[in-house]
Design an enzyme around this catalytic site. Sequence first.
Site, PDB file in Angstrom:
ATOM      1  CE  LYS A  42      -3.492   2.173   2.613  1.00 47.88           C
ATOM      2  NZ  LYS A  42      -4.745   2.151   3.647  1.00 47.88           N
ATOM      3  NE  ARG A  92      -5.364  10.573   2.997  1.00 38.91           N
ATOM      4  CZ  ARG A  92      -4.318  10.606   2.591  1.00 38.91           C
ATOM      5  NH1 ARG A  92      -3.825  11.778   2.375  1.00 38.91           N
ATOM      6  NH2 ARG A  92      -3.505   9.863   2.562  1.00 38.91           N
ATOM      7  NE  ARG A 133      -3.999   8.431   6.462  1.00 39.55           N
ATOM      8  CZ  ARG A 133      -5.151   8.218   5.917  1.00 39.55           C
ATOM      9  NH1 ARG A 133      -5.472   7.631   5.026  1.00 39.55           N
ATOM     10  NH2 ARG A 133      -5.885   8.968   6.874  1.00 39.55           N
ATOM     11  CD  GLU A 183       6.405  -3.905   4.160  1.00 38.10           C
ATOM     12  OE1 GLU A 183       5.283  -4.471   4.762  1.00 38.10           O
ATOM     13  OE2 GLU A 183       6.559  -2.921   4.609  1.00 38.10           O
ATOM     14  CE  LYS A 208      -6.650   1.447  -0.711  1.00 37.94           C
ATOM     15  NZ  LYS A 208      -7.317   1.988   1.130  1.00 37.94           N
ATOM     16  CB  SER A 254     -10.842   7.922  -4.177  1.00 35.06           C
ATOM     17  OG  SER A 254     -10.308   7.857  -3.155  1.00 35.06           O
ATOM     18  CE1 TYR A 305     -15.158   3.817  -3.623  1.00 32.08           C
ATOM     19  CE2 TYR A 305     -13.399   3.806  -4.593  1.00 32.08           C
ATOM     20  CZ  TYR A 305     -13.501   3.762  -3.357  1.00 32.08           C
ATOM     21  OH  TYR A 305     -12.393   3.851  -2.071  1.00 32.08           O
TER      22      TYR A 305
END
Length: 325
Positions: A198, A208, A219, A235, A250, A276, A315
């Site tokens: 990610k 958000r 982050r 990872e 992602k 998004s 989506y």
Amino acid sequence: MSPTIRPRRLRRTPALRRLVAETRIHPSQLILPMFVADGIAEARPIGSMPGVVQHTIDSASHAVEEAIEAGIGGVMLFGVPRDEDKDATGSAGIDPDGILNRATAALDERFGDDTVIQTDLCLDEFTDHGHCGVLDEWGGIDNDETLERYAEMAIAQVDAGSAMVGLSGMMDGQVAFVRDALDDAGYEDAAILAYAAKYASALYGPFREAVGSSLQGDRRTYQQDPANAREGVREAALDEAEGADVLMVKPASFYLDVLRDVADEAQVPVWAYQVSGEYAMVEAAAANGWIDRERAIAESVTSIVRAGADAVLTYWAVELARSLR
């Protein structure tokens, strides 16, 4: 001299192109992310994501029913608490009466045998600082204290009826810690979806808004550097070794190389999240008449599956599934 090798022969008609297509998408490979908000009386549109809403539990129920009718594989639930319910440790995400756990219980009771109810397991929606973990005294993320909260959250979500918890916080050791906690609680059959690779991406902006994020800062100390591909594979390998049932990359479209590398190495299913910002870019361009919307949707998801994704969170899941059928 005329060429004897003519690849165009197999592109001549729609029927031929369908017959020799190398990548095929089935509705069951699509998963619908959904936002369920507390304190609203009806579904509320998200301005930066045209066509996507924050649901009430009732409207979410109708949306899941439509998703099942379209034949998609499952839904991923995100909780949107009221601002006054946020705190430094994300308690509303662990509370059985918190919005995410209430929604999960309601949807599982009605649809649990008909689809896969999945839940996002992260603190960012529920913290007043908007980070994915508990802060230490210097304002950084306390990795190991955060794992304790994730374990509590996992048990609460599975208690509520989640079939698969989506570990999206990018804390070191999160999969092993949550797997042990679930097993100790008697939930050996609860599956873990690890958001393994990610990235700290610019493509999360509309999300958000969707979750009413209270993020302060960024982050980058826990999500991955967009410059690093090998790190994503590492990872993913760590999460698989710790017991992840499914691995996630992602975002999807800017990280197809990572997706391909992870899919080549993994021995478990590999999914990708069309986030998004990916959705918003296509919708905005289409609204301006710059691209063919339906073709762009199909092409974007096809490219993700072509790169190695066994399933895609998008989506457009229901819309695309209907067009495929």
